[in-house]
Write an enzyme that holds these catalytic residues in place. Sequence first.
Site, PDB file in Angstrom:
ATOM      1  N   TYR A 586       0.851  -1.186   0.000  1.00 33.38           N
ATOM      2  CA  TYR A 586       0.000   0.000   0.000  1.00 33.38           C
ATOM      3  C   TYR A 586       0.895   1.248   0.000  1.00 33.38           C
ATOM      4  O   TYR A 586       2.118   1.147  -0.093  1.00 33.38           O
ATOM      5  CB  TYR A 586      -0.973  -0.055   1.168  1.00 33.38           C
ATOM      6  CG  TYR A 586      -1.909  -1.247   1.077  1.00 33.38           C
ATOM      7  CD1 TYR A 586      -2.685  -1.454  -0.059  1.00 33.38           C
ATOM      8  CD2 TYR A 586      -1.998  -2.185   2.107  1.00 33.38           C
ATOM      9  CE1 TYR A 586      -3.525  -2.561  -0.173  1.00 33.38           C
ATOM     10  CE2 TYR A 586      -2.831  -3.291   2.006  1.00 33.38           C
ATOM     11  CZ  TYR A 586      -3.590  -3.477   0.868  1.00 33.38           C
ATOM     12  OH  TYR A 586      -4.410  -4.570   0.747  1.00 33.38           O
ATOM     13  N   ARG A 634       2.900  -1.616  11.077  1.00 33.63           N
ATOM     14  CA  ARG A 634       2.976  -2.894  10.355  1.00 33.63           C
ATOM     15  C   ARG A 634       3.897  -2.724   9.160  1.00 33.63           C
ATOM     16  O   ARG A 634       3.747  -1.774   8.372  1.00 33.63           O
ATOM     17  CB  ARG A 634       1.598  -3.365   9.903  1.00 33.63           C
ATOM     18  CG  ARG A 634       1.669  -4.584   8.960  1.00 33.63           C
ATOM     19  CD  ARG A 634       0.335  -5.278   8.770  1.00 33.63           C
ATOM     20  NE  ARG A 634       0.094  -6.223   9.861  1.00 33.63           N
ATOM     21  CZ  ARG A 634      -0.767  -7.250   9.780  1.00 33.63           C
ATOM     22  NH1 ARG A 634      -1.464  -7.451   8.670  1.00 33.63           N
ATOM     23  NH2 ARG A 634      -0.948  -8.062  10.801  1.00 33.63           N
ATOM     24  N   ARG A 728      -7.171 -15.894  10.093  1.00 26.51           N
ATOM     25  CA  ARG A 728      -8.143 -16.904   9.686  1.00 26.51           C
ATOM     26  C   ARG A 728      -8.667 -17.760  10.843  1.00 26.51           C
ATOM     27  O   ARG A 728      -9.850 -18.130  10.835  1.00 26.51           O
ATOM     28  CB  ARG A 728      -7.544 -17.778   8.590  1.00 26.51           C
ATOM     29  CG  ARG A 728      -7.332 -17.002   7.296  1.00 26.51           C
ATOM     30  CD  ARG A 728      -6.714 -17.836   6.199  1.00 26.51           C
ATOM     31  NE  ARG A 728      -6.434 -17.008   5.028  1.00 26.51           N
ATOM     32  CZ  ARG A 728      -5.859 -17.467   3.922  1.00 26.51           C
ATOM     33  NH1 ARG A 728      -5.512 -18.732   3.843  1.00 26.51           N
ATOM     34  NH2 ARG A 728      -5.636 -16.656   2.902  1.00 26.51           N
TER      35      ARG A 728
END
Length: 783
Positions: A586, A634, A728
């Site tokens: 990003y 992050r 997940r």
Amino acid sequence: MTADRTSAQPPGQAPRPALKVAVIGGGPGGLYAAVLLKRLDPRREITVWERNAPDDTFGFGVVLSDETLGGIEHADPTVHRALQDEFVRWDDIDIVHRGRTLTSGGHGFAALGRRRLLEILHGRCASLGVRLRFRTEAPPAAELAATHDLVIAADGVNSRTRETHADVFRPTVGTERCRYIWLAADFAFDAFRFEIAETEHGVMQLHGYPFSPGDSTVIVEMREEVWRAAGFDALDESRSTEQCAKIFADALGGRALRANKSSWTAFRTVVNERWSHGNTVLIGDAAHTAHFSIGSGTKLAVEDALALAACVEEQPDLPAALAAYETERRPVVESTQRAAAASLRWFEELATYTDQPARQFAFGLLTRSRRVTHDNLRLRDATFTGAVEEDFGCEPGTPPMFTPFRLRGLTLRNRVVVSAMDMYAAEDGMPGDFHLVHLGGRALGGAGLVMTEMVCVGPEGRITPGCTGLWTDEQGAAWRRVTDFVHNGAPADAGSPGAAIGVQLGHSGRKGSTRLMWEGMDRPLPDGNWPLAAASALPYLPDVGQIPRALDRAGLTGIREQFASATRRAAEADFDLLELHCAHGYLLSGFLSPLTNTRTDAYGGDLAGRLRYPLEVFDAVRELWPEDRPMTVRISATDWAPGGNTAEEAVEIARAFAAHGADAIDVSTGQVVAGERPEFGRSYQTPFADRIRNTLSVPVVAVGAISSWDDVNSLLLAGRADLCALARPHLYDPHWTLHAAADQGYSGPGAPWPLPYRAGSRPPPTGRADGPKPRLTLTRPDA
């Protein structure tokens, strides 16, 4: 070919041709394959070519697992009985850390001399009628393939067969960063011994284990630069052996070491895309290698031989047999290679661990491959594991994952984080009922910290039309509804007491204006696109993605102000923690990677230039974010692509953010370029977090295929991470943390059940699926 030779078959089946087999290489794998194939069909004509003499051998001791021995016992009891008579067995591992010896028991090892193993296999070959041709170079595999039905290439790590047919096998051979030498001592260690020497040149390590009542294998290993600094590159075998004995005099009790054609070498990791070519097949080190620190070389070769012989026997023809062999063995080998890679990386980075407390250091060494875990080690040696837990700060009966952790003014009740996961469920950036239920449900599920998805700082900073934002006050108010629920729950005192919630702020950069994940991940919108901005005018998907504009000074300032405005709203929305998203390709990540930042101004070039804009944004956010609330960052610790950021650069990136006030680094990897090649596997990203934490002494959040509470406990106790983020698993089970507590019998403050759910804090009974237990004994009435 030799179709006239046949072997007996079950009634009703046509006789099968008896194979003529050539084995290139007389190591344990090649010899054992010959033994099994001959034993299964005595009509087979089998020849083993070995260029060395029968009494030549390299290395000293061989370690075999109980699993491998069980397979040998089933396949050939004669060999198994001979091995059983030779084994030296022991249970303990001794780890010497700065003069202190820590012992962990219950491990179970069996070893014997490599020369004796070869003698046993030579004898078994001779008794069965296998032809052994010593001191004879094997003809080329292609020549043998023309005159034999099956050619087994067991010619080792430097396999001529593999290299001659590299166009078919497609090998990858990687040279690792340490130098090591195989030596021996004329006494038997009473345990598997790891000893560390912190010298003026750097850290060196000794791996030692007994292989007979009066002999031990000794491997000395160190980083290449340490090896050169210590002058070993200029020493011959004799002087190297003497110097190693001096360095590890305490471990050896002042005794000498001996060599046997020993030389310093760097481990080579061998991977092949294919293991067979026509009627030629690779086994053992010719096909694959795994670092000696998990004792796997001979084990894998012997297991290859077992599987190959079984498949040849079971399958209707040779092509089917070779395909079945590879299908059976490849997953096992790849799993072993992943474990071996984790182990060798730990030893390569040994210098970063030596300052750890002694027991944590020992625990980290024991669990380095991730095959031995906290729970497994507790079964083997509860006393040792309990001492490690006590040093970590665990209260009695409290698993490591349920110990609190403090960042600035925020104390997390446990070490579990619900990782940021994009949900693509917003309209015009507005979080709605879905986000309340999604994040609130996972806060009710017991995690210490729940992270939002990437919350975009502007409408053109969205990844998809379904991404949430914080560019309006209305969005801020909607987020406040979520944080109020996480903090307070409903009704009073019945919600998620002690849960914290963090917001992850980011901008999509060149990865924006794409479809919802289930409609085509990273694919551009068919219509309604918005313009993209990035560090450089490079599309994410070449020839498909939209080309972004390279940000100019005004654009940089404008987006920085968007981050600042979003930060104010995040503080007003009462988030407990703010994370700046500088990963996954990003916008801010795009500045950090040399693959996506080709600028020639002050915001490009070397790493300092590429860090400049992300640090400017960080400083602007940190200035506005309340002083007592923590900030994390992050990062992608590797781009998984040639020319991209590496693990070494990740340390420097983390160092820079920590110097600017980051309280922890959330260490992810990849997703920066479309052509990446990640090394997927269990906990595959945690080594990068481990390295940053133990190099910089900065708290880290580990992510990446962490799926079990045992993994979480293991990573924490070993000092590889401070917090563990799971994605997940929390989609599969929103109450993952509470269920982890129940599985471990824990019901303390680190995992409180909401009052309305407390009745479900124990697993419900299941229907009886079995009948009455059988009677095991019958006592006669007159007995």
